[in-house]
Design a protein around this motif. Sequence first.
Motif, PDB file in Angstrom:
ATOM      1  N   MET A 195       0.842  -1.177   0.000  1.00 41.14           N
ATOM      2  CA  MET A 195       0.000   0.000   0.000  1.00 41.14           C
ATOM      3  C   MET A 195       0.886   1.238   0.000  1.00 41.14           C
ATOM      4  SD  MET A 195      -3.046  -1.130  -0.076  1.00 41.14           S
ATOM      5  CE  MET A 195      -3.585  -2.803  -0.067  1.00 41.14           C
ATOM      6  N   SER A 196       0.386   2.289  -0.595  1.00 40.94           N
ATOM      7  CA  SER A 196       1.165   3.503  -0.794  1.00 40.94           C
ATOM      8  C   SER A 196       0.901   4.549   0.277  1.00 40.94           C
ATOM      9  CB  SER A 196       0.790   4.144  -2.128  1.00 40.94           C
ATOM     10  OG  SER A 196       1.657   3.772  -3.129  1.00 40.94           O
ATOM     11  N   GLU A 197       1.912   5.393   0.448  1.00 46.69           N
ATOM     12  CA  GLU A 197       1.761   6.569   1.301  1.00 46.69           C
ATOM     13  C   GLU A 197       0.692   7.464   0.678  1.00 46.69           C
ATOM     14  OE1 GLU A 197       4.369  10.558   2.332  1.00 46.69           O
ATOM     15  OE2 GLU A 197       5.365   8.797   1.513  1.00 46.69           O
ATOM     16  N   LEU A 198      -0.115   8.084   1.525  1.00 48.14           N
ATOM     17  CA  LEU A 198      -1.176   8.945   1.015  1.00 48.14           C
ATOM     18  C   LEU A 198      -0.610  10.269   0.530  1.00 48.14           C
ATOM     19  CD1 LEU A 198      -4.071   8.506   3.587  1.00 48.14           C
ATOM     20  CD2 LEU A 198      -3.822   7.471   1.355  1.00 48.14           C
ATOM     21  N   LYS A 199      -1.030  10.646  -0.654  1.00 53.92           N
ATOM     22  CA  LYS A 199      -0.679  11.936  -1.237  1.00 53.92           C
ATOM     23  C   LYS A 199      -1.929  12.483  -1.908  1.00 53.92           C
ATOM     24  CE  LYS A 199       4.146  10.956  -1.757  1.00 53.92           C
ATOM     25  NZ  LYS A 199       5.291  10.750  -2.588  1.00 53.92           N
ATOM     26  N   GLU A 200      -2.221  13.763  -1.653  1.00 48.08           N
ATOM     27  CA  GLU A 200      -3.450  14.360  -2.187  1.00 48.08           C
ATOM     28  C   GLU A 200      -3.529  14.237  -3.699  1.00 48.08           C
ATOM     29  OE1 GLU A 200      -3.307  18.318  -0.585  1.00 48.08           O
ATOM     30  OE2 GLU A 200      -3.859  17.613   1.423  1.00 48.08           O
ATOM     31  N   GLU A 201      -2.443  14.503  -4.385  1.00 47.75           N
ATOM     32  CA  GLU A 201      -2.457  14.449  -5.842  1.00 47.75           C
ATOM     33  C   GLU A 201      -2.836  13.059  -6.339  1.00 47.75           C
ATOM     34  OE1 GLU A 201       0.887  14.557  -9.310  1.00 47.75           O
ATOM     35  OE2 GLU A 201       0.978  16.171  -7.836  1.00 47.75           O
ATOM     36  N   ARG A 202      -2.312  12.038  -5.689  1.00 48.54           N
ATOM     37  CA  ARG A 202      -2.601  10.649  -6.084  1.00 48.54           C
ATOM     38  C   ARG A 202      -4.064  10.303  -5.804  1.00 48.54           C
ATOM     39  NH1 ARG A 202      -2.108   6.667  -9.274  1.00 48.54           N
ATOM     40  NH2 ARG A 202      -1.579   4.649  -8.425  1.00 48.54           N
ATOM     41  N   ILE A 203      -4.578  10.729  -4.641  1.00 51.63           N
ATOM     42  CA  ILE A 203      -5.986  10.494  -4.301  1.00 51.63           C
ATOM     43  C   ILE A 203      -6.888  11.142  -5.343  1.00 51.63           C
ATOM     44  CG2 ILE A 203      -7.824  10.994  -2.633  1.00 51.63           C
ATOM     45  CD1 ILE A 203      -5.592  10.872  -0.450  1.00 51.63           C
ATOM     46  N   ARG A 204      -6.607  12.390  -5.663  1.00 51.16           N
ATOM     47  CA  ARG A 204      -7.420  13.128  -6.641  1.00 51.16           C
ATOM     48  C   ARG A 204      -7.403  12.457  -8.012  1.00 51.16           C
ATOM     49  NH1 ARG A 204      -4.702  18.692  -4.738  1.00 51.16           N
ATOM     50  NH2 ARG A 204      -5.893  18.971  -2.815  1.00 51.16           N
ATOM     51  N   LYS A 263       0.883  -1.175 -10.173  1.00 51.81           N
ATOM     52  CA  LYS A 263       1.529   0.147 -10.257  1.00 51.81           C
ATOM     53  C   LYS A 263       0.984   1.024 -11.378  1.00 51.81           C
ATOM     54  CE  LYS A 263       4.575  -0.216  -6.953  1.00 51.81           C
ATOM     55  NZ  LYS A 263       4.540   0.547  -5.773  1.00 51.81           N
ATOM     56  N   GLU A 264       0.512   0.430 -12.460  1.00 48.24           N
ATOM     57  CA  GLU A 264       0.066   1.236 -13.584  1.00 48.24           C
ATOM     58  C   GLU A 264      -1.220   1.994 -13.290  1.00 48.24           C
ATOM     59  OE1 GLU A 264       0.151  -0.525 -17.418  1.00 48.24           O
ATOM     60  OE2 GLU A 264       2.002  -1.592 -17.000  1.00 48.24           O
ATOM     61  N   GLU A 265      -2.108   1.382 -12.518  1.00 47.00           N
ATOM     62  CA  GLU A 265      -3.384   2.038 -12.273  1.00 47.00           C
ATOM     63  C   GLU A 265      -3.614   2.370 -10.807  1.00 47.00           C
ATOM     64  OE1 GLU A 265      -6.797   0.663 -14.278  1.00 47.00           O
ATOM     65  OE2 GLU A 265      -5.676  -0.074 -15.996  1.00 47.00           O
ATOM     66  N   GLY A 266      -3.485   1.399  -9.941  1.00 45.90           N
ATOM     67  CA  GLY A 266      -3.757   1.632  -8.528  1.00 45.90           C
ATOM     68  C   GLY A 266      -5.245   1.675  -8.244  1.00 45.90           C
ATOM     69  N   MET A 267      -5.580   1.659  -6.968  1.00 41.99           N
ATOM     70  CA  MET A 267      -6.976   1.681  -6.534  1.00 41.99           C
ATOM     71  C   MET A 267      -7.050   2.460  -5.230  1.00 41.99           C
ATOM     72  SD  MET A 267     -10.017   0.663  -7.363  1.00 41.99           S
ATOM     73  CE  MET A 267      -9.769  -0.628  -8.551  1.00 41.99           C
ATOM     74  N   LEU A 268      -8.090   3.255  -5.089  1.00 37.11           N
ATOM     75  CA  LEU A 268      -8.330   4.000  -3.855  1.00 37.11           C
ATOM     76  C   LEU A 268      -9.468   3.312  -3.115  1.00 37.11           C
ATOM     77  CD1 LEU A 268      -7.566   6.538  -2.207  1.00 37.11           C
ATOM     78  CD2 LEU A 268      -9.425   7.719  -3.389  1.00 37.11           C
ATOM     79  N   TRP A 269      -9.143   2.666  -1.995  1.00 40.18           N
ATOM     80  CA  TRP A 269     -10.154   1.995  -1.179  1.00 40.18           C
ATOM     81  C   TRP A 269     -10.768   3.004  -0.218  1.00 40.18           C
ATOM     82  CZ3 TRP A 269     -12.292  -2.662  -1.598  1.00 40.18           C
ATOM     83  CH2 TRP A 269     -11.678  -3.572  -2.459  1.00 40.18           C
ATOM     84  N   ILE A 270     -12.083   3.049  -0.192  1.00 37.70           N
ATOM     85  CA  ILE A 270     -12.824   3.931   0.697  1.00 37.70           C
ATOM     86  C   ILE A 270     -13.262   3.090   1.882  1.00 37.70           C
ATOM     87  CG2 ILE A 270     -14.668   5.627   0.851  1.00 37.70           C
ATOM     88  CD1 ILE A 270     -12.581   6.023  -1.510  1.00 37.70           C
ATOM     89  N   ILE A 271     -12.724   3.402   3.057  1.00 31.45           N
ATOM     90  CA  ILE A 271     -12.992   2.615   4.258  1.00 31.45           C
ATOM     91  C   ILE A 271     -14.278   3.068   4.945  1.00 31.45           C
ATOM     92  CG2 ILE A 271     -12.054   1.831   6.461  1.00 31.45           C
ATOM     93  CD1 ILE A 271     -10.470   0.987   3.844  1.00 31.45           C
TER      94      ILE A 271
END
Length: 111
Positions: free
Chosen positions: A1-10, A83-91
Amino acid sequence: MSELKEERIRKLAANDRLAFKSHTALRMRQRRISSDEVKEALQNCKIIENYPNDYPFPSGLVVGYTRKKRAIHAVVVIDDQNKEEGMLWIITVYEPNILEWQEGFKKRRRR
């Protein structure tokens, strides 16, 4: 899992790379928060709390606003195993309460 970064989340939100746990979807329905509202809020979010020691993965609390100016808090995790796409899991997702949060919903009120 990746470190949270606003740009990546957006970016993940803008590219529809959102995943909702079944419990999250249930709570959203109960709280009358749509997935479109969550997506809108995440596209302009700010990280307000980091939880690097969360189990099983580091997470964080973000605040964002819908086009209708509705404040949304979400606890999120970035899954970068692909790594190419990633996924943002909403807890979890909720509308913050002004009695618990200072104006702007970025800082908790002291008790």
